[in-house]
Design an enzyme around this catalytic site. Structure first.
Site, PDB file in Angstrom:
ATOM      1  N   SER A  15     -66.654  67.209  50.249  1.00  0.00           N
ATOM      2  CA  SER A  15     -65.716  67.791  49.279  1.00  0.00           C
ATOM      3  C   SER A  15     -65.074  69.081  49.798  1.00  0.00           C
ATOM      4  O   SER A  15     -65.760  69.963  50.331  1.00  0.00           O
ATOM      5  CB  SER A  15     -66.447  68.101  47.964  1.00  0.00           C
ATOM      6  OG  SER A  15     -65.564  68.790  47.095  1.00  0.00           O
ATOM      7  N   LYS A  66     -66.600  60.419  36.847  1.00  0.00           N
ATOM      8  CA  LYS A  66     -65.544  60.875  35.929  1.00  0.00           C
ATOM      9  C   LYS A  66     -65.624  60.209  34.548  1.00  0.00           C
ATOM     10  O   LYS A  66     -65.263  60.822  33.547  1.00  0.00           O
ATOM     11  CB  LYS A  66     -64.166  60.638  36.554  1.00  0.00           C
ATOM     12  CG  LYS A  66     -63.901  61.551  37.749  1.00  0.00           C
ATOM     13  CD  LYS A  66     -62.502  61.385  38.289  1.00  0.00           C
ATOM     14  CE  LYS A  66     -62.316  62.198  39.560  1.00  0.00           C
ATOM     15  NZ  LYS A  66     -60.948  62.164  40.062  1.00  0.00           N
ATOM     16  N   GLY A 127     -51.075  50.315  41.126  1.00  0.00           N
ATOM     17  CA  GLY A 127     -52.478  50.399  40.747  1.00  0.00           C
ATOM     18  C   GLY A 127     -52.625  50.537  39.246  1.00  0.00           C
ATOM     19  O   GLY A 127     -51.693  50.971  38.550  1.00  0.00           O
ATOM     20  N   GLY A 129     -56.121  51.301  38.007  1.00  0.00           N
ATOM     21  CA  GLY A 129     -57.487  51.785  37.846  1.00  0.00           C
ATOM     22  C   GLY A 129     -57.462  53.206  37.287  1.00  0.00           C
ATOM     23  O   GLY A 129     -56.460  53.657  36.722  1.00  0.00           O
TER      24      GLY A 129
HETATM   25  P1  ATR Z   1     -59.689  54.275  41.038  1.00  0.00           P
HETATM   26  O1  ATR Z   1     -60.516  55.022  40.054  1.00  0.00           O
HETATM   27  O2  ATR Z   1     -59.631  54.891  42.413  1.00  0.00           O
HETATM   28  O3  ATR Z   1     -58.316  53.968  40.515  1.00  0.00           O
HETATM   29  P2  ATR Z   1     -60.530  51.602  40.428  1.00  0.00           P
HETATM   30  O4  ATR Z   1     -60.570  51.943  38.976  1.00  0.00           O
HETATM   31  O5  ATR Z   1     -61.644  50.775  41.013  1.00  0.00           O
HETATM   32  O6  ATR Z   1     -60.471  52.897  41.324  1.00  0.00           O
HETATM   33  O7  ATR Z   1     -59.124  50.871  40.727  1.00  0.00           O
HETATM   34  C1  ATR Z   1     -58.776  50.457  41.992  1.00  0.00           C
HETATM   35  C2  ATR Z   1     -57.310  50.065  41.980  1.00  0.00           C
HETATM   36  O8  ATR Z   1     -56.884  49.789  43.317  1.00  0.00           O
HETATM   37  C3  ATR Z   1     -57.011  48.812  41.189  1.00  0.00           C
HETATM   38  O9  ATR Z   1     -55.704  48.900  40.655  1.00  0.00           O
HETATM   39  C4  ATR Z   1     -57.082  47.729  42.276  1.00  0.00           C
HETATM   40  O10 ATR Z   1     -56.377  46.549  41.961  1.00  0.00           O
HETATM   41  P3  ATR Z   1     -57.080  45.388  41.062  1.00  0.00           P
HETATM   42  O11 ATR Z   1     -57.043  45.884  39.660  1.00  0.00           O
HETATM   43  O12 ATR Z   1     -56.225  44.193  41.297  1.00  0.00           O
HETATM   44  O13 ATR Z   1     -58.469  45.250  41.616  1.00  0.00           O
HETATM   45  C5  ATR Z   1     -56.396  48.458  43.394  1.00  0.00           C
HETATM   46  N1  ATR Z   1     -56.661  47.928  44.740  1.00  0.00           N
HETATM   47  C6  ATR Z   1     -57.752  48.151  45.507  1.00  0.00           C
HETATM   48  N2  ATR Z   1     -57.608  47.574  46.722  1.00  0.00           N
HETATM   49  C7  ATR Z   1     -56.390  46.976  46.728  1.00  0.00           C
HETATM   50  C8  ATR Z   1     -55.631  46.229  47.702  1.00  0.00           C
HETATM   51  N3  ATR Z   1     -56.124  45.975  48.926  1.00  0.00           N
HETATM   52  N4  ATR Z   1     -54.398  45.788  47.356  1.00  0.00           N
HETATM   53  C9  ATR Z   1     -53.904  46.055  46.140  1.00  0.00           C
HETATM   54  N5  ATR Z   1     -54.554  46.754  45.175  1.00  0.00           N
HETATM   55  C10 ATR Z   1     -55.780  47.218  45.464  1.00  0.00           C
END
Ligand code: ATR
Length: 274
Positions: A15, A66, A127, A129
């Site tokens: 960090s 979080k 995204g 997430g």
């Molecule tokens: P964070 O808190 O970092 O947002 P998360 O809640 O696990 O982590 O969400 C990860 C996001 O990255 C999601 O939108 C995921 O897409 P999915 O909902 O389809 O899983 C996206 N993601 C991760 N790897 C990916 C990839 N290789 N290509 C496209 N989207 C990806």
């Protein structure tokens, strides 16, 4: 005794928050200390309680806590309530105020540091997430002409769309739904860069004038930024500015003072690239 703050997460040794906040406190002459705390996966509430009992005034919370921090808060700011995630605690007597400064940090980096106003712009958020969710309200508050939320798993994009529908003009879909549409600002809020992967984007989303922004950073350009560059995008940014700006926003919540961020961003950029 100095006022005491900490960042808590697992892992935590990487960090940059102790360095950032210590630099801020020297710059603003604040009598405070800041440390990093490693909590065990099932030990987050106990570690927070222990820090409070020692007189701790506030904390930054990072991966993977979080959501637990959101649940532990006794009061929430609106942006934390909508993000459903907390990255900053302020301990006020018996109360735990939970805030989320990530989205505000992103917006400040785009507008103040990169000099790109968001108002009237077409913004594509990749995204759905936690990282994307936290960015939606702060982005909409700047009144883009449209905020397009695109996700590999389409129903998650639609769910976010419905939850934020009353806050601004949103559209949602999967990556190919926006094929052929141009955007002024394209933000990668997926975790793809963590795995050195690239979302299946349409090259047509980018123009030479677009800003391509990756919330992640590493010692080399992310796959997303490399892809944007191949499409002729010149304005590229990684998440170092956002990291420093979200910290500045937390510092402001705790101390009521806004530290200057420019030199701190430059310091971290040179540290990461060496
Ligand atoms: P964070 O808190 O970092 O947002 P998360 O809640 O696990 O982590 O969400 C990860 C996001 O990255 C999601 O939108 C995921 O897409 P999915 O909902 O389809 O899983 C996206 N993601 C991760 N790897 C990916 C990839 N290789 N290509 C496209 N989207 C990806």
């Amino acid at each position: 005794m100095l006022d005491s703050y900490a960042v808590i997460g697992n892992p935590i040794s990487h960090s940059q928050s102790p360095l950032i906040h210590t630099t801020f406190s020297h710059q603003t002459d604040q009598a405070m200390q800041y440390e990093a705390i490693l909590a065990q996966q099932n030990g987050f509430p106990a570690a927070v309680t222990a820090f409070r009992q020692q007189g701790g005034k506030g904390m930054n919370v990072t991966i993977p806590f979080k959501l637990e921090a959101y649940q532990l808060s006794t009061r929430l700011t609106e942006r934390a309530r909508l993000a459903q995630a907390v990255n900053t605690f302020r301990f006020d007597g018996n109360q735990i105020l939970g805030d989320n400064t990530d989205g505000a940090g992103l917006v400040r980096d785009i507008e103040s540091n990169l000099d790109v106003p968001i108002a009237t712009k077409r913004v594509l958020l990749l995204g759905a997430g936690g990282a994307a969710r936290g960015a939606i309200l702060p982005l909409l508050e700047q009144k883009p002409s449209v905020l397009a939320i695109a996700n590999r798993t389409i129903h998650k994009a639609h769910t976010l769309h419905q939850q934020f529908i009353s806050y601004g003009h949103i559209v949602s879909g999967d990556f190919m739904d926006f094929s052929g549409e141009h955007f002024d600002i394209i933000i990668n809020a997926t975790s793809s860069s963590l795995h050195d992967a690239l979302p299946e984007l349409s090259p047509s989303n980018f123009t030479h004038q677009s800003l391509a922004y990756d919330m992640m950073y590493s010692n080399k350009p992310t796959r997303f930024l490399e892809f944007a560059k191949q499409q002729g995008v010149n304005h590229l940014a990684d998440g170092i500015g956002m990291l420093v700006e979200q910290a500045a926003e937390s510092f402001f919540l705790w101390r009521g003072i806004r530290p200057k961020t420019k030199d701190v961003i430059a310091m971290l950029q040179s540290k990461v690239s060496t």
